[in-house]
Design an enzyme around this catalytic site. Structure first.
Site, PDB file in Angstrom:
ATOM      1  N   GLU B  62       0.841  -1.189   0.000  1.00 66.23           N
ATOM      2  CA  GLU B  62       0.000   0.000   0.000  1.00 66.23           C
ATOM      3  C   GLU B  62       0.877   1.240   0.000  1.00 66.23           C
ATOM      4  O   GLU B  62       0.436   2.317   0.324  1.00 66.23           O
ATOM      5  CB  GLU B  62      -0.980  -0.022   1.172  1.00 66.23           C
ATOM      6  CG  GLU B  62      -0.361  -0.233   2.537  1.00 66.23           C
ATOM      7  CD  GLU B  62      -1.402  -0.175   3.646  1.00 66.23           C
ATOM      8  OE1 GLU B  62      -1.830  -1.260   4.066  1.00 66.23           O
ATOM      9  OE2 GLU B  62      -1.780   0.921   4.062  1.00 66.23           O
ATOM     10  N   CYS B  94      -3.328  -4.397   4.195  1.00 71.49           N
ATOM     11  CA  CYS B  94      -2.198  -5.229   4.645  1.00 71.49           C
ATOM     12  C   CYS B  94      -2.257  -6.680   4.172  1.00 71.49           C
ATOM     13  O   CYS B  94      -1.366  -7.454   4.513  1.00 71.49           O
ATOM     14  CB  CYS B  94      -2.104  -5.206   6.168  1.00 71.49           C
ATOM     15  SG  CYS B  94      -1.727  -3.578   6.822  1.00 71.49           S
ATOM     16  N   HIS B 217      -1.622 -11.469  11.540  1.00 68.50           N
ATOM     17  CA  HIS B 217      -1.228 -10.103  11.205  1.00 68.50           C
ATOM     18  C   HIS B 217      -0.912  -9.374  12.505  1.00 68.50           C
ATOM     19  O   HIS B 217      -1.560  -9.594  13.523  1.00 68.50           O
ATOM     20  CB  HIS B 217      -2.352  -9.401  10.439  1.00 68.50           C
ATOM     21  CG  HIS B 217      -2.050  -7.959  10.148  1.00 68.50           C
ATOM     22  ND1 HIS B 217      -0.918  -7.582   9.476  1.00 68.50           N
ATOM     23  CD2 HIS B 217      -2.721  -6.823  10.455  1.00 68.50           C
ATOM     24  CE1 HIS B 217      -0.911  -6.253   9.374  1.00 68.50           C
ATOM     25  NE2 HIS B 217      -1.985  -5.772   9.964  1.00 68.50           N
TER      26      HIS B 217
END
Lengths: 380, 330
Positions: B62, B94, B217
């Site tokens: 990103e 993400c 994550h």
């Protein structure tokens, strides 16, 4: 005044991301109406709300809620008095009944504050203070409370750590309250170590942002079948709501005056419990001192000694957990307090139930006391 | 962290709750492309494939240098993979790289390609002074996806769970992302990861105890531990893959660097749960089985641990210059 409580309903104070105003209001209102034996005979819906115009871009909330709750046709009013909206609306609802204009009123307090990031919510919350002397000069939301806190500590020689017992007491009280947003205990020594909002005030000295709705069905003696509680007085007074204009900033003049009016009206000055407006640790202490249950400069020490704890000599302060831990859905908070007080005197509060509670005082105010309300709730 | 707190006037305790001690910052001559290239070079060295055998390059980021113009082609060209290859940049906050990984497993399984390269790389942006700045970090991870034979680990199964949940975003033309504060937690991170992992359990019949390691994550040091424990994993299963406390949130590389670190240590037969998450929002859950081939491949490129210890501490001024928070008007 003799206004009866027939039913109450509350939602948990929470970040209700997936529920809007009408959804929250319905949850609380249907529960209250169920307890009261159904919606039949409701003459008025009185809605307490502070921020719907800003957060939800909604005017005439009362009118729209009447329809969405399935009560189309009833009379509707929306009452706003900032953080004190809940008790202000209760005063209007009780007046409608006392005057004979209504036999049965559905009082709903509802607030949705987490629709946007907190920066926006705080910009709106800033409006509870006088915009001409505060917002234009960018004095932050907690700044006045922080200044009062410092003044209190310096005037009375009180240590910061002594003030930390209030948030700890509130968190402890909220632990068993199923409607509380923060139902975990904290130790007093955590408070001063928390994130500083405005020195010396920390994150744990103030309330969390949460949405919620509370509802109460109020009725006259005539239409009341199985009341759970009665409201015997609601008084109010306006005040300076600012530090620099006050002769004595450590007394909240409007709270003192509203309470004086209530006790001279009813002759009552002893209570089993108080549900009061602890938007900050310091406001809780000043309210306790403004109504005389603690001598000036002594409230913090009395809290630390357990004077207002559930097992203390009483009155018990905020058995619900207060704004600090139950949460503070701004315009709805007064209705929460009134609903909790009604459950207390009925012996049915699902959290800390004050043993033998027969009489409770509810105190709500806007900001630092621009407008303050007190209500007396008694068992039946 | 203390340096960021000092510059912006945060309370020194502010960042403690994030459970992140340091964050990795790309140098003045680095960007998501150069870091992605370096990670990909290591991946290819370990895969022992010729670049020309790679027929798809997916670049999940990103923070790509070009808004329009693929970054994947730049890396593919630099690695000698071009021209007979697919190459594109993927965007899903993400988890774009994870989506690429899952797409490649399908492309390899179907026989469309023999090898594919997926890269997750970010020089994560954060509004200077925002709480996000404590964690937004820089890093890259890359994997070569190919046939079972010779692979260091086998993706046994996977699921994806996405919804339209605007918890974190950056509008076109804006330099820094915005976030919905608490909304990034329960309704976004926790809901999506838990849903994906539970769906994987249901699909495969596997349970937390079947896995040696679990990697989620890692937007901060707290969330992955909580989501892991909520799902029934123990701290022992979680800690090896936890890298955010040392390097911050490297966005697309966050869970994948954790995965790479676990692969540096895992033994043949170990089963790994990998669950990347991306705002917007979605999560994948993979069940991955380590093979015998892992041992020999380990020595062919630097380990994650070596990268973690190879560091130079910089002050906020240097960081601000490197991340172009301050720049010379040309």
């Amino acid at each position: 005044m003799q206004v009866f409580v027939e039913g109450v309903g509350m939602t948990k104070v929470e970040r209700h991301y997936e529920k809007g105003l009408s959804h929250l209001a319905a949850e609380a209102a249907f529960k209250a109406l169920d307890e009261a034996g159904g919606p039949g005979g409701v003459d008025y819906i009185v809605v307490a709300n502070a921020l719907a115009t800003l957060q939800d871009e909604q005017l005439d909330l009362g009118g729209y809620l009447a329809t969405s709750l399935g009560l189309r046709g009833v009379r509707a009013l929306t009452i706003e008095a900032g953080e004190a909206s809940g008790l202000a609306a209760a005063q209007v609802a009780a007046s409608l009944i006392e005057s004979g204009m209504a036999d049965k009123v559905l009082l709903v307090g509802v607030e949705k504050i987490t629709e946007f990031p907190s920066s926006k919510a705080y910009r709106h919350l800033q409006m509870i203070y006088d915009s001409e002397s505060r917002s234009y000069y960018n004095v932050g939301f907690a700044a006045d409370a922080a200044m009062l806190m410092r003044l209190y500590m310096e005037t009375y020689g009180v240590d910061r750590e002594l003030l930390s017992y209030w948030p700890a007491l509130m968190h402890n009280n909220a632990k068993e309250n199923p409607y509380a947003m923060l139902n975990f205990a904290i130790k007093p020594d955590r408070v001063s170590k928390a994130l500083v909002i405005a020195e010396p005030l920390t994150l744990l000295d103030t309330f969390p942002l949460g949405d919620g709705a509370a509802a109460i069905v109020l009725s006259s003696k005539d239409s009341s079948s199985k009341p759970m509680a009665k409201i015997t007085a609601i008084e109010s007074a306006t005040g300076l709501g600012s530090i620099e204009l006050s002769d004595d900033p450590l007394i909240i003049d409007s709270v003192a005056e509203a309470y004086k009016r209530l006790s001279s009206l009813t002759g009552v000055d002893r209570f089993d419990f108080i549900e009061l407006h602890d938007s900050f640790t310091i406001t809780a202490l000043l309210i306790l001192e403004s109504i005389g249950v603690a001598p000036k400069g002594k409230a913090a020490e009395m809290v630390a000694q357990g004077s207002f704890s559930p097992t203390g000599p009483g009155p018990v302060a905020n058995p619900s957990g207060g704004l600090k831990a139950r949460g503070h859905p701004i315009g709805a908070t007064g209705v929460y307090q009134l609903a909790e007080a009604s459950l207390q005197v009925a012996g049915k509060f699902p959290g800390v139930q004050v043993r033998g509670a027969k009489r409770g005082l509810v105190i709500s105010m806007n900001g630092l006391g621009s407008n303050s309300f007190v209500a007396l709730v008694e068992g039946v | 962290m203390a340096e960021i707190a000092r510059i912006w006037g945060w309370h020194p305790e502010q960042y403690k709750g994030l459970a992140v001690d340091e964050k990795a910052v790309a140098g003045p001559d680095e960007d998501s492309l150069t870091m992605g290239y370096e990670a990909a070079r290591n991946a290819i060295a370990r895969a022992q494939v010729r670049p020309r055998e790679i027929e798809a390059v997916f670049f999940g980021t990103e923070s790509k240098p070009y808004a329009v113009k693929p970054s994947a082609t730049i890396i593919a060209e630099a690695l000698g993979i071009t021209p007979m290859t697919m190459a594109s940049d993927l965007e899903f906050a993400c988890r774009a790289a994870s989506e690429g990984m899952r797409a490649l497993t399908g492309m390899v399984s179907s026989g469309l390609i023999k090898y594919g390269l997926v890269i997750g790389s970010d020089t994560a942006q954060a509004n200077p002074g925002d709480v996000l700045e404590f964690t937004a970090a820089s890093g890259a991870a890359a994997f070569v996806i190919g046939p079972e034979k010779g692979a260091a680990a086998i993706i046994e199964d996977s699921v994806t769970f996405v919804t339209d949940t605007p918890d974190f975003w950056r509008r076109s033309g804006e330099p820094y992302p915005l976030h919905g504060e608490g909304f990034t937690g329960e309704p976004a991170y926790f809901y999506h990861i838990e849903s994906a992992v539970k769906a994987l359990f249901e699909k495969t019949g596997l349970r937390p105890s079947d896995f040696k390691y679990a990697i989620f994550h890692q937007p901060n040091g707290k969330f992955p531990v909580k989501v892991g424990q909520d799902l029934g994993f123990t701290l022992d299963q979680l800690k090896e893959g936890l890298v955010t406390p040392m390097i911050g949130n490297t966005y697309n590389a966050s869970a994948l660097i954790g995965f790479a670190k676990v692969l540096d240590k895992a033994k043949p037969g170990d089963r790994i749960l990998l669950a990347p998450f991306g705002s917007g929002a979605g999560s994948d859950a993979y069940s991955i089985l380590v093979t015998e081939a892992i041992e020999a491949k380990r020595l062919l490129a630097p380990t994650v641990e070596q990268y973690l210890t190879r560091k130079v501490k910089v002050d906020y001024g240097f960081y601000a210059k490197s991340r172009e928070i301050i720049y010379v008007i040309k």
